[in-house]
Design a protein around this motif. Structure first.
Motif, PDB file in Angstrom:
ATOM      1  N   ARG A 217       0.840  -1.206   0.000  1.00 34.67           N
ATOM      2  CA  ARG A 217       0.000   0.000   0.000  1.00 34.67           C
ATOM      3  C   ARG A 217       0.874   1.254   0.000  1.00 34.67           C
ATOM      4  NH1 ARG A 217      -3.769   1.622   5.202  1.00 34.67           N
ATOM      5  NH2 ARG A 217      -3.629   3.881   4.905  1.00 34.67           N
ATOM      6  N   ARG A 228     -10.387   2.875  -3.051  1.00 32.90           N
ATOM      7  CA  ARG A 228     -10.341   2.967  -1.588  1.00 32.90           C
ATOM      8  C   ARG A 228     -11.764   3.106  -1.061  1.00 32.90           C
ATOM      9  NH1 ARG A 228      -6.634   7.004   1.230  1.00 32.90           N
ATOM     10  NH2 ARG A 228      -6.961   5.455   2.865  1.00 32.90           N
ATOM     11  N   PHE A 229     -11.939   2.693   0.180  1.00 35.26           N
ATOM     12  CA  PHE A 229     -13.245   2.816   0.827  1.00 35.26           C
ATOM     13  C   PHE A 229     -13.101   3.559   2.144  1.00 35.26           C
ATOM     14  CE2 PHE A 229     -13.560  -1.215  -1.587  1.00 35.26           C
ATOM     15  CZ  PHE A 229     -14.487  -0.777  -2.512  1.00 35.26           C
ATOM     16  N   PHE A 230     -14.111   4.356   2.445  1.00 33.14           N
ATOM     17  CA  PHE A 230     -14.154   5.084   3.710  1.00 33.14           C
ATOM     18  C   PHE A 230     -15.518   4.819   4.342  1.00 33.14           C
ATOM     19  CE2 PHE A 230     -11.573   7.336   0.629  1.00 33.14           C
ATOM     20  CZ  PHE A 230     -10.345   7.370   1.274  1.00 33.14           C
ATOM     21  N   GLU A 233     -14.338  -1.088   7.301  1.00 37.68           N
ATOM     22  CA  GLU A 233     -13.111  -1.886   7.164  1.00 37.68           C
ATOM     23  C   GLU A 233     -13.478  -3.322   6.832  1.00 37.68           C
ATOM     24  OE1 GLU A 233      -9.665  -1.272   8.030  1.00 37.68           O
ATOM     25  OE2 GLU A 233      -9.760   0.799   8.718  1.00 37.68           O
ATOM     26  N   GLU A 259     -23.709   1.837   5.981  1.00 37.70           N
ATOM     27  CA  GLU A 259     -24.395   3.064   5.556  1.00 37.70           C
ATOM     28  C   GLU A 259     -23.368   4.117   5.168  1.00 37.70           C
ATOM     29  OE1 GLU A 259     -28.437   2.789   8.310  1.00 37.70           O
ATOM     30  OE2 GLU A 259     -26.870   4.244   8.803  1.00 37.70           O
ATOM     31  N   GLY A 260     -23.575   4.704   4.012  1.00 42.52           N
ATOM     32  CA  GLY A 260     -22.731   5.832   3.611  1.00 42.52           C
ATOM     33  C   GLY A 260     -21.319   5.458   3.228  1.00 42.52           C
ATOM     34  N   ARG A 262     -18.186   5.466   1.381  1.00 43.19           N
ATOM     35  CA  ARG A 262     -17.603   6.389   0.411  1.00 43.19           C
ATOM     36  C   ARG A 262     -16.578   5.621  -0.407  1.00 43.19           C
ATOM     37  NH1 ARG A 262     -19.234  10.852  -2.120  1.00 43.19           N
ATOM     38  NH2 ARG A 262     -17.527  12.244  -2.694  1.00 43.19           N
TER      39      ARG A 262
ATOM     40  N   LEU B 170     -26.814   3.738  13.593  1.00 42.85           N
ATOM     41  CA  LEU B 170     -26.126   2.447  13.531  1.00 42.85           C
ATOM     42  C   LEU B 170     -24.647   2.750  13.713  1.00 42.85           C
ATOM     43  CD1 LEU B 170     -26.179  -0.633  12.643  1.00 42.85           C
ATOM     44  CD2 LEU B 170     -25.754   0.225  10.342  1.00 42.85           C
ATOM     45  N   GLY B 172     -20.973   3.173  13.394  1.00 40.68           N
ATOM     46  CA  GLY B 172     -20.120   3.049  12.214  1.00 40.68           C
ATOM     47  C   GLY B 172     -20.756   3.588  10.961  1.00 40.68           C
ATOM     48  N   SER B 173     -22.037   3.963  11.044  1.00 43.76           N
ATOM     49  CA  SER B 173     -22.694   4.512   9.862  1.00 43.76           C
ATOM     50  C   SER B 173     -22.005   5.801   9.432  1.00 43.76           C
ATOM     51  CB  SER B 173     -24.161   4.794  10.170  1.00 43.76           C
ATOM     52  OG  SER B 173     -24.712   5.588   9.143  1.00 43.76           O
ATOM     53  N   ASN B 174     -21.827   5.945   8.139  1.00 42.80           N
ATOM     54  CA  ASN B 174     -21.100   7.094   7.601  1.00 42.80           C
ATOM     55  C   ASN B 174     -22.035   8.094   6.929  1.00 42.80           C
ATOM     56  OD1 ASN B 174     -18.444   8.028   7.488  1.00 42.80           O
ATOM     57  ND2 ASN B 174     -18.179   7.415   5.361  1.00 42.80           N
ATOM     58  N   SER B 175     -23.333   7.792   6.944  1.00 42.21           N
ATOM     59  CA  SER B 175     -24.233   8.534   6.068  1.00 42.21           C
ATOM     60  C   SER B 175     -24.569   9.942   6.570  1.00 42.21           C
ATOM     61  CB  SER B 175     -25.527   7.741   5.852  1.00 42.21           C
ATOM     62  OG  SER B 175     -26.122   7.442   7.080  1.00 42.21           O
ATOM     63  N   PRO B 179     -19.075  14.136   3.094  1.00 51.44           N
ATOM     64  CA  PRO B 179     -17.994  13.455   2.363  1.00 51.44           C
ATOM     65  C   PRO B 179     -16.942  14.416   1.821  1.00 51.44           C
ATOM     66  CG  PRO B 179     -19.978  13.539   1.018  1.00 51.44           C
ATOM     67  CD  PRO B 179     -20.350  14.075   2.370  1.00 51.44           C
ATOM     68  N   PHE B 180     -17.218  15.699   1.894  1.00 50.51           N
ATOM     69  CA  PHE B 180     -16.285  16.674   1.328  1.00 50.51           C
ATOM     70  C   PHE B 180     -15.499  17.449   2.391  1.00 50.51           C
ATOM     71  CE2 PHE B 180     -20.020  16.392  -1.566  1.00 50.51           C
ATOM     72  CZ  PHE B 180     -19.399  15.674  -2.570  1.00 50.51           C
ATOM     73  N   TYR B 182     -13.182  16.696   5.684  1.00 53.23           N
ATOM     74  CA  TYR B 182     -12.598  15.609   6.474  1.00 53.23           C
ATOM     75  C   TYR B 182     -11.111  15.824   6.734  1.00 53.23           C
ATOM     76  CZ  TYR B 182     -11.258  14.039   1.765  1.00 53.23           C
ATOM     77  OH  TYR B 182     -10.767  13.974   0.486  1.00 53.23           O
ATOM     78  N   ASP B 184      -7.720  13.531   6.813  1.00 53.06           N
ATOM     79  CA  ASP B 184      -7.179  12.243   6.381  1.00 53.06           C
ATOM     80  C   ASP B 184      -5.856  12.011   7.104  1.00 53.06           C
ATOM     81  OD1 ASP B 184      -6.045  10.061   4.921  1.00 53.06           O
ATOM     82  OD2 ASP B 184      -7.358  10.553   3.240  1.00 53.06           O
ATOM     83  N   ASP B 186      -3.267   8.517   8.515  1.00 54.98           N
ATOM     84  CA  ASP B 186      -3.031   7.098   8.754  1.00 54.98           C
ATOM     85  C   ASP B 186      -2.278   6.980  10.078  1.00 54.98           C
ATOM     86  OD1 ASP B 186      -2.193   4.486   8.832  1.00 54.98           O
ATOM     87  OD2 ASP B 186      -1.041   4.540   6.980  1.00 54.98           O
ATOM     88  N   ASP B 191      -7.069   1.172   7.101  1.00 55.92           N
ATOM     89  CA  ASP B 191      -7.377   1.474   5.704  1.00 55.92           C
ATOM     90  C   ASP B 191      -8.301   2.679   5.582  1.00 55.92           C
ATOM     91  OD1 ASP B 191      -5.885  -0.210   4.138  1.00 55.92           O
ATOM     92  OD2 ASP B 191      -7.633  -0.888   2.997  1.00 55.92           O
ATOM     93  N   ASP B 192      -9.231   2.801   6.520  1.00 57.15           N
ATOM     94  CA  ASP B 192     -10.155   3.938   6.492  1.00 57.15           C
ATOM     95  C   ASP B 192      -9.476   5.097   7.208  1.00 57.15           C
ATOM     96  OD1 ASP B 192     -12.157   5.773   6.556  1.00 57.15           O
ATOM     97  OD2 ASP B 192     -13.643   4.457   7.483  1.00 57.15           O
ATOM     98  N   THR B 193      -8.917   5.980   6.441  1.00 59.72           N
ATOM     99  CA  THR B 193      -8.073   7.033   7.012  1.00 59.72           C
ATOM    100  C   THR B 193      -8.777   8.376   7.114  1.00 59.72           C
ATOM    101  OG1 THR B 193      -7.194   7.460   4.813  1.00 59.72           O
ATOM    102  CG2 THR B 193      -5.930   5.964   6.225  1.00 59.72           C
ATOM    103  N   ARG B 194     -10.062   8.407   6.812  1.00 60.44           N
ATOM    104  CA  ARG B 194     -10.756   9.688   6.875  1.00 60.44           C
ATOM    105  C   ARG B 194     -11.629   9.802   8.126  1.00 60.44           C
ATOM    106  NH1 ARG B 194     -13.079  10.645   0.709  1.00 60.44           N
ATOM    107  NH2 ARG B 194     -11.054  10.785  -0.327  1.00 60.44           N
ATOM    108  N   ARG B 199     -22.458  16.267   8.923  1.00 60.33           N
ATOM    109  CA  ARG B 199     -22.958  17.075   7.812  1.00 60.33           C
ATOM    110  C   ARG B 199     -23.780  18.287   8.262  1.00 60.33           C
ATOM    111  NH1 ARG B 199     -23.909  13.890   2.329  1.00 60.33           N
ATOM    112  NH2 ARG B 199     -23.747  15.644   0.937  1.00 60.33           N
TER     113      ARG B 199
END
Lengths: 311, 377
Positions: A217, A228-230, A233, A259-260, A262, B170, B172-175, B179-180, B182, B184, B186, B191-194, B199
């Motif tokens: 990576r 990539r996914f956000f 995991e 949900e959601g 990205r 829920l 862990g829900s990201n909704s 999305p714009f 954030y 970032d 590591d 892996d999810d770095t954001r 909102r």
């Protein structure tokens, strides 16, 4: 017909050793094609099913797959905060055109069917009969959109010497959605090619395959990763496509809805359509942007699987 | 990846923010936002380095663990006037809130069941916001987790029509995140770095009031204004804790600095009726609950949190247990006993995050430069 096409035309089927009296249940759940012991093929055909013979030896000869899902490593003293995903996508890619078999535990059939369908694998699944409705739902979900014959897209080549070490590398690359293809020699479309036992990738460097995948990576850089996914995991993917279109299969192994999610995908895709197993109709992904060779969008929600078509 | 001091912004039309200069090298943060700083209100706002402390022995009945709303109202009225220098509370509130605003109120409910932003205080704040001309349907209580917000039971203390928003119904829900907008980073190879901003903050709220609590925090050292507004307004933040070393030192200030959050948090109110001196941020163990019996106000979250660190530290000292600043390995080896042993640490605490936030421009951390107005009712 090349290997990729072989993969795509294959499809998982159920091995059904229940009585003929279950024919109505199969039909009710949208299952019309099954594999059965040779002795009862004709009976099943008379019952209106598209039945194909499969002997115990033939079934046994197939590559056995583990149950997909999350291994929470509860017996480990210091488990990682990131759940360990047990997934078979890397196995399907490694043995393109391979024949597989699964016997998912009760409650797991739907996920097993989902990943087999997502990868178009020739997997014969012997499911718990109580899971027939769930499996049928997944088969039905994949009938909601047209099948495509697009090649798998990857950015890492892995020279497969057949060893367990290479398998672990593939598994952990897959775990991080670092899309790979097994190769025999470097290909121009790949940003890098891994060959264990070389100066660049000594065999001992893969002793910790998770760390090895993290190193890959880093070599690719997050910015240049194909996908990539956000927001999760526990979602793994398969990406197929060409210059004009792409299809993204998303499989969620967590057991809870996502949900959601990205998605960040390299490439300019102006529009898309997302099919979710939580929604009756497809709709465009949310917050879709495509700027300077990078496309991003949000998949509103899905339970176990979503499929996104991009143009 | 070589870690170094680095903050950059990416994306179209994005403004530059000052990079914090921490005592130790932070991870590489990349901030993406289209919002630009708005001068005037925000953090540290019009009263940098100023803290108003209002104490009252009557604000809470310790035996019954019951807050007195009338005393709380007096404390809030007196505190807001002392902060702004106004003689009338309505005028003081209108320095922060206008009738056209959509107001977010960030409560802290993670200390359930014993130490959360008191519903009595939140109710009084809302009544003052309404009095400033904002209709109840333009006032939102928000928290990251819906179940926490629901368990806080704020409804009976609020005017009808006030809205509630838990970003994650829920886990862990990201909704519900933008999305714009954030950060970032590591931290540990995740892996999810954001970490995305809620909102409603970026797209709906024009003003935010931060109602913090006084608590020990196993990772951050103490949790008050900064952590409540930072970790409480972004997704995917728990990833900063892994092993015994956390990234709370730099992550809290970095998140709080992100626009538009930084410009929209116009008032900090610290609920110090109760507090937690060990086991925080959770408030489930009665033994670790104490009663500072005070309310603090300001616009500078750093100056306020500097007080909170000292309050918790003094209480721990009085209890004869290790300092918040203790980084020795012994207490960490005993981490699994945290709930029963106040000399156990689950992480290396990072109360220095307050100073980091100061260097990020969020306020004044130097005690010599903090002006405290103390009032006893």
């Amino acid at each position: 017909m090349n290997i990729v096409t072989l993969l795509l035309v294959a499809a998982p089927t159920l091995f059904w050793d229940q009585g003929i009296d279950t024919a109505a249940a199969l039909k009710k759940n949208g299952v019309s094609t099954i594999q059965v012991p040779p002795a009862v093929v004709d009976a099943w055909k008379r019952a209106g099913l598209d039945a194909h013979p499969l002997t115990p030896a033939e079934l046994e000869a197939r590559i056995k797959l583990p149950d997909p899902g999350i291994d929470r490593q509860v017996a480990t003293l210091s488990p990682t905060q990131r759940p360990f995903v047990v997934a078979n996508g890397w196995r399907f890619l490694r043995k393109a055109g391979g024949q597989f078999r699964s016997q998912p535990a009760a409650g797991v059939a739907k996920l097993a069917v989902a990943e087999a369908l997502a990868f178009g694998s020739d997997d014969v699944l012997k499911i718990d009969p109580r899971d027939l409705p769930a499996a049928g739902e997944m088969f039905a979900f994949f009938r909601r959109f047209d099948a495509v014959t697009l090649p798998d897209v990857s950015q890492v080549g892995v020279v497969d010497d057949g060893t367990e070490s290479v398998g672990e590398v593939m598994e952990l690359l897959s775990r991080r959605n670092l899309l790979f293809s097994p190769v025999t020699a470097p290909r121009p479309e790949h940003a890098l090619t891994i060959k264990l036992g070389t100066k660049e990738y000594p065999t001992k460097s893969a002793t910790d395959p998770s760390e090895f995948a993290y190193g890959i990576r880093g070599k690719l850089t997050d910015d240049k990763r194909l996908i990539r996914f956000f927001g999760s995991e526990t979602v793994l993917c398969r990406l197929v496509g060409d210059k004009h279109r792409a299809r993204l299969y998303l499989v969620n192994y967590s057991g809870n809805p996502t949900e959601g999610l990205r998605v960040r995908l390299r490439g300019d895709f102006a529009k898309g359509m997302a099919h979710s197993d939580l929604e009756a109709v497809a709709r465009p992904p949310m917050d879709h942007t495509s700027v300077k060779g990078v496309t991003e969008f949000t998949v509103p929600s899905f339970n176990m699987v979503a499929v996104v078509d991009l143009q | 990846m070589k870690r170094r001091t680095f903050i950059k912004l990416s994306g179209a039309g994005i403004a530059t923010v000052a990079a914090p200069v921490p005592a130790e090298r932070p991870p590489r943060y990349t901030v993406t936002t289209k919002y630009k700083p708005v001068p005037g209100l925000g953090m540290p706002g019009p009263y940098p380095g100023q803290v108003v402390r209002v104490s009252s022995a009557r604000c809470i009945d310790e035996a019954a663990d019951k807050v007195d709303p009338k005393v709380v109202a007096q404390m809030l009225d007196r505190g807001i006037c002392e902060l702004t220098g106004d003689s009338q509370k309505d005028k003081a509130w209108r320095r922060f809130i206008q009738p056209s605003d959509v107001v977010g109120i960030k409560v802290n409910c993670v200390g359930l069941p014993k130490v959360i932003s008191s519903p009595e205080l939140v109710g009084e704040i809302v009544r003052n916001v309404v009095a400033a001309g904002v209709t109840p349907d333009r006032i939102w209580l928000y928290e990251r987790f819906s179940e926490h917000l629901e368990a806080g039971n704020y409804g009976p203390h609020l005017p009808a029509g006030v809205r509630f928003h838990g970003a994650e119904t829920l886990r862990g829900s990201n909704s519900s995140y933008d999305p714009f907008t954030y950060v970032d980073v590591d931290f540990f190879g995740e892996d999810d770095t954001r970490s995305n901003m809620i909102r409603l903050i970026s797209e709906k709220f024009t003003k935010i009031i931060n109602v913090a609590t006084v608590k020990d925090h196993g990772a951050a050292g103490a949790t008050g204004c900064l952590k409540n507004i930072a970790y409480g307004s972004f997704s995917n933040v728990a990833r900063s804790h892994a092993g015994t070393k956390t990234n709370t030192l730099s992550f809290i200030g970095t998140l709080a600095s992100v626009e538009p959050l930084r410009s929209r948090v116009v008032l900090q109110v610290v609920d110090g009726f109760r507090g937690v001196w060990h086991g925080g941020p959770f408030g489930k163990i009665k033994r670790y609950v104490f009663y500072p019996k005070l309310l603090m106000l300001g616009t500078d979250p750093v100056a306020l949190d500097r007080q909170i660190v000292d309050i918790v530290e003094e209480k721990r000292k009085a209890e004869g247990v290790i300092s918040l600043w203790d980084r020795s390995p012994g207490p960490l080896k005993n981490g699994k006993n945290r709930d029963t042993d106040p000399n156990a640490n689950v992480f290396i605490r990072e109360p220095g995050h307050v100073e980091f936030a100061s260097k990020a421009g969020l306020g004044v951390a130097n005690p010599k430069r903090i002006k405290i107005k103390s009032i006893v009712l």
